[in-house]
Design a protein around this motif. Sequence first.
Motif, PDB file in Angstrom:
ATOM      1  N   VAL A  46       1.036  -1.081  -0.349  1.00  0.00           N
ATOM      2  CA  VAL A  46      -0.694  -0.583   0.044  1.00  0.00           C
ATOM      3  C   VAL A  46       0.717   1.391  -0.085  1.00  0.00           C
ATOM      4  O   VAL A  46       1.697   1.439   0.913  1.00  0.00           O
ATOM      5  N   THR A  47       0.374   2.344  -0.937  1.00  0.00           N
ATOM      6  CA  THR A  47       1.512   3.387  -0.765  1.00  0.00           C
ATOM      7  C   THR A  47       1.004   4.129   0.501  1.00  0.00           C
ATOM      8  O   THR A  47       0.014   4.772  -0.055  1.00  0.00           O
ATOM      9  N   VAL A  48       2.056   4.760   0.770  1.00  0.00           N
ATOM     10  CA  VAL A  48       1.489   5.385   2.032  1.00  0.00           C
ATOM     11  C   VAL A  48       2.646   6.854   2.355  1.00  0.00           C
ATOM     12  O   VAL A  48       1.913   7.675   2.410  1.00  0.00           O
ATOM     13  N   ALA A  49       3.148   7.039   0.989  1.00  0.00           N
ATOM     14  CA  ALA A  49       3.702   8.299   0.686  1.00  0.00           C
ATOM     15  C   ALA A  49       4.350   8.216  -0.768  1.00  0.00           C
ATOM     16  O   ALA A  49       4.743   7.040  -1.092  1.00  0.00           O
ATOM     17  N   GLY A  50       3.895   9.100  -1.715  1.00  0.00           N
ATOM     18  CA  GLY A  50       4.920   9.641  -2.805  1.00  0.00           C
ATOM     19  C   GLY A  50       3.084   9.318  -3.714  1.00  0.00           C
ATOM     20  O   GLY A  50       2.478   9.274  -3.500  1.00  0.00           O
ATOM     21  N   SER A  51       4.166   9.084  -5.294  1.00  0.00           N
ATOM     22  CA  SER A  51       2.786   8.937  -6.150  1.00  0.00           C
ATOM     23  C   SER A  51       2.929   6.920  -6.078  1.00  0.00           C
ATOM     24  O   SER A  51       3.423   6.260  -6.189  1.00  0.00           O
ATOM     25  N   SER A  61       2.984  16.145  -1.991  1.00  0.00           N
ATOM     26  CA  SER A  61       2.433  15.379  -2.058  1.00  0.00           C
ATOM     27  C   SER A  61       3.667  14.189  -2.852  1.00  0.00           C
ATOM     28  O   SER A  61       3.562  12.608  -2.898  1.00  0.00           O
ATOM     29  N   LEU A  62       4.408  14.550  -3.711  1.00  0.00           N
ATOM     30  CA  LEU A  62       5.092  13.765  -4.622  1.00  0.00           C
ATOM     31  C   LEU A  62       6.806  13.678  -4.109  1.00  0.00           C
ATOM     32  O   LEU A  62       6.900  14.899  -3.590  1.00  0.00           O
ATOM     33  N   MET A  63       7.400  12.652  -4.560  1.00  0.00           N
ATOM     34  CA  MET A  63       8.384  12.886  -4.469  1.00  0.00           C
ATOM     35  C   MET A  63       9.635  12.481  -5.772  1.00  0.00           C
ATOM     36  O   MET A  63       8.564  12.264  -6.508  1.00  0.00           O
ATOM     37  N   ASN A  64      11.048  12.384  -5.847  1.00  0.00           N
ATOM     38  CA  ASN A  64      11.706  12.627  -6.789  1.00  0.00           C
ATOM     39  C   ASN A  64      12.971  11.457  -5.875  1.00  0.00           C
ATOM     40  O   ASN A  64      13.822  11.781  -5.390  1.00  0.00           O
ATOM     41  N   TYR A  79       8.864  10.089   8.282  1.00  0.00           N
ATOM     42  CA  TYR A  79      10.362  10.699   7.400  1.00  0.00           C
ATOM     43  C   TYR A  79      10.822   9.725   6.314  1.00  0.00           C
ATOM     44  O   TYR A  79      11.241   8.438   7.206  1.00  0.00           O
ATOM     45  N   VAL A  80      10.937  11.085   5.543  1.00  0.00           N
ATOM     46  CA  VAL A  80      11.631  10.275   4.299  1.00  0.00           C
ATOM     47  C   VAL A  80      12.526  11.154   3.613  1.00  0.00           C
ATOM     48  O   VAL A  80      12.462  12.192   3.276  1.00  0.00           O
ATOM     49  N   GLN A  89      10.716  14.550   3.599  1.00  0.00           N
ATOM     50  CA  GLN A  89       9.281  14.661   3.883  1.00  0.00           C
ATOM     51  C   GLN A  89       8.832  13.734   4.666  1.00  0.00           C
ATOM     52  O   GLN A  89       9.857  13.393   5.652  1.00  0.00           O
ATOM     53  N   ARG A  90       7.519  14.553   5.675  1.00  0.00           N
ATOM     54  CA  ARG A  90       7.826  14.149   7.333  1.00  0.00           C
ATOM     55  C   ARG A  90       6.104  14.211   6.619  1.00  0.00           C
ATOM     56  O   ARG A  90       5.440  15.147   6.360  1.00  0.00           O
ATOM     57  N   TYR A  91       5.408  12.619   6.631  1.00  0.00           N
ATOM     58  CA  TYR A  91       3.939  12.131   6.769  1.00  0.00           C
ATOM     59  C   TYR A  91       3.118  11.680   8.349  1.00  0.00           C
ATOM     60  O   TYR A  91       3.780  10.987   9.211  1.00  0.00           O
TER      61      TYR A  91
END
Length: 91
Positions: A46-51, A61-64, A79-80, A89-91
């Motif tokens: 399950v995606t919990v952060a990012g796309s 809401s997106l990352m690289n 934290y990512v 990033q903090r979610y």
Amino acid sequence: GGAGTAANQLNHPTEIYLSKSEASIYIADRYNNRVQKWFLNGSTGVTVAGSSTGLVGQTPSLMNEAYAIALNEDESLLYVSDTNNRRIQRY
């Protein structure tokens, strides 16, 4: 199932976090620009952060390239290391 963006695939996983409160692991899925959560004996993540589709971006809401992950003590904050956006990033 090989590299890909489907919920049962990863593309260059770089780090995992083993949950202390539930039977799951978090995976930094670098080239899919996301963090996936997999439950014990699960067949998909399950995606919990990012796309969930691997989309790259600079919005909150997106990352690289999600590279490293950490959770706080009670696992309420994720934290990512968002490598190519040069931020945490903090979610």
